[in-house]
Design an enzyme around this catalytic site. Structure first.
Site, short mmCIF file in Angstrom:
data_model
loop_
_atom_site.label_atom_id
_atom_site.label_comp_id
_atom_site.label_asym_id
_atom_site.label_seq_id
_atom_site.Cartn_x
_atom_site.Cartn_y
_atom_site.Cartn_z
N ARG A 206 -0.02 -8.60 13.91
CA ARG A 206 -0.59 -7.58 13.03
C ARG A 206 -1.59 -8.22 12.05
NH1 ARG A 206 4.57 -5.03 10.52
NH2 ARG A 206 3.20 -3.53 9.51
N ARG B 51 11.77 -7.35 4.66
CA ARG B 51 11.89 -5.95 4.23
C ARG B 51 12.74 -5.11 5.18
NH1 ARG B 51 6.00 -2.90 4.61
NH2 ARG B 51 5.98 -2.70 6.87
N ARG C 80 -8.67 1.70 9.89
CA ARG C 80 -8.30 0.32 10.23
C ARG C 80 -9.33 -0.34 11.12
NH1 ARG C 80 -2.34 1.04 9.60
NH2 ARG C 80 -1.32 -0.99 9.74
N ARG D 189 12.15 -2.75 10.64
CA ARG D 189 11.21 -2.09 11.54
C ARG D 189 10.95 -2.98 12.73
NH1 ARG D 189 6.08 0.07 8.09
NH2 ARG D 189 5.02 -0.79 9.89
N LYS E 14 0.83 -1.21 0.00
CA LYS E 14 0.00 0.00 0.00
C LYS E 14 0.86 1.26 0.00
CE LYS E 14 -2.18 -0.77 3.93
NZ LYS E 14 -1.60 -2.02 4.45
P1 AMP Z 1 1.62 0.81 9.10
O1 AMP Z 1 2.88 1.50 8.76
O2 AMP Z 1 0.41 1.36 8.37
O3 AMP Z 1 1.71 -0.70 9.01
O4 AMP Z 1 1.33 1.14 10.65
C1 AMP Z 1 2.24 0.73 11.66
C2 AMP Z 1 1.53 0.65 13.01
O5 AMP Z 1 1.02 1.95 13.36
C3 AMP Z 1 0.31 -0.26 13.05
O6 AMP Z 1 0.65 -1.62 13.24
C4 AMP Z 1 -0.46 0.32 14.23
O7 AMP Z 1 0.12 -0.04 15.46
C5 AMP Z 1 -0.23 1.83 14.04
N1 AMP Z 1 -1.29 2.44 13.18
C6 AMP Z 1 -1.14 2.98 11.94
N2 AMP Z 1 -2.31 3.41 11.46
C7 AMP Z 1 -3.24 3.14 12.40
C8 AMP Z 1 -4.66 3.31 12.51
N3 AMP Z 1 -5.37 3.85 11.50
N4 AMP Z 1 -5.26 2.88 13.63
C9 AMP Z 1 -4.59 2.34 14.65
N5 AMP Z 1 -3.26 2.13 14.63
C10 AMP Z 1 -2.58 2.52 13.52
#
Ligand code: AMP
Length: 214
Positions: free
Chosen positions: A171, A127, A88, A160, A13
């Site tokens: 996740r 990654r 989410r 990460r 994404k």
């Molecule tokens: P991402 O980079 O989108 O995978 O986000 C990394 C982490 O940030 C996620 O695993 C959540 O812990 C937190 N996070 C990001 N976006 C959201 C959201 N919309 N709602 C809740 N937690 C979020």
């Protein structure tokens, strides 16, 4: 261009959102990137978010909704936006809907990236991210390793904290139990574009443009 990039973690994404953002000059709004920036800056939000993110759980809805509300009300999104990582939860989707009504936004699309769990575990586990510009590389497809520097800016490449295997599984579990139901919400509105996320970066990019007719 008003897009919501939707799908499990590690599905591409962010990569696709960045490409579209560069090509069409529309801001890429990644809630994950915003949280990582807050962690790096050591803000109050960052301190609270760090342990939640490292555990693979979700930051509370009210916090996330507040962040996205501020961004969508700002002038920088007047010509469109690409939301990545939000909504989410169904609660977040409902709040976004209310915000869209307030802002008179009706024409948006949800791009749903479909990739199976086994492939996601493989991709996330291999990654690396540049500490400097946040760009994501893959050890399997980009030929990078932790000893190398970011090919674009020379920053260090790291895994990460939430890309460790145990966190990846959590996740994915959270995605299936809490995030996937959001798709029903958008399916009922007829705004979802289905995408096979397994193809190469370039063909997925072209497929998104074909689906959008741009
Ligand atoms: P991402 O980079 O989108 O995978 O986000 C990394 C982490 O940030 C996620 O695993 C959540 O812990 C937190 N996070 C990001 N976006 C959201 C959201 N919309 N709602 C809740 N937690 C979020």
């Amino acid at each position: 261009m008003r897009l919501i990039m939707f799908g499990p973690p590690g599905v591409g994404k962010g990569t696709q959102a960045k490409l579209l953002s560069e090509e069409f000059g529309v801001p890429h709004i990644s809630t994950g990137d915003m949280l990582r920036a807050a962690v790096a800056e050591g803000t109050e939000l960052g301190k609270k978010a760090k342990s939640i993110m490292d555990a693979g759980r979700l930051v509370p809805d009210d916090v996330m909704i507040g962040i996205v509300r501020d961004v969508l009300r700002s002038p920088k999104v007047k010509n469109g936006f690409i939301l990545d990582g939000f909504p989410r939860t169904v609660e977040q989707a409902k709040a976004l809907d209310t915000l869209f009504q307030e802002l008179h936004i009706g024409d948006y699309r949800v791009v749903n990236f479909a990739v199976d769990d086994a492939e996601i575990i493989r991709r996330l586990g291999s990654r690396l991210m540049c500490v400097n510009d946040g760009k994501i590389y893959n050890k399997l497809t980009d030929g990078v390793s932790p000893e190398m520097r970011c090919p674009e800016c020379g920053g260090a490449l790291i895994q990460r904290d939430d890309d460790k295997e145990e966190t990846i599984r959590k996740r994915l579990e959270v995605y299936h139990s809490t995030t996937k139901p959001v798709l029903e919400f958008y399916n009922s509105r007829g705004v979802v574009l289905q995408l096979d996320g397994r193809a190469t970066v370039e063909s997925v990019h072209n497929e998104i443009k074909r689906l959008l007719g741009v």
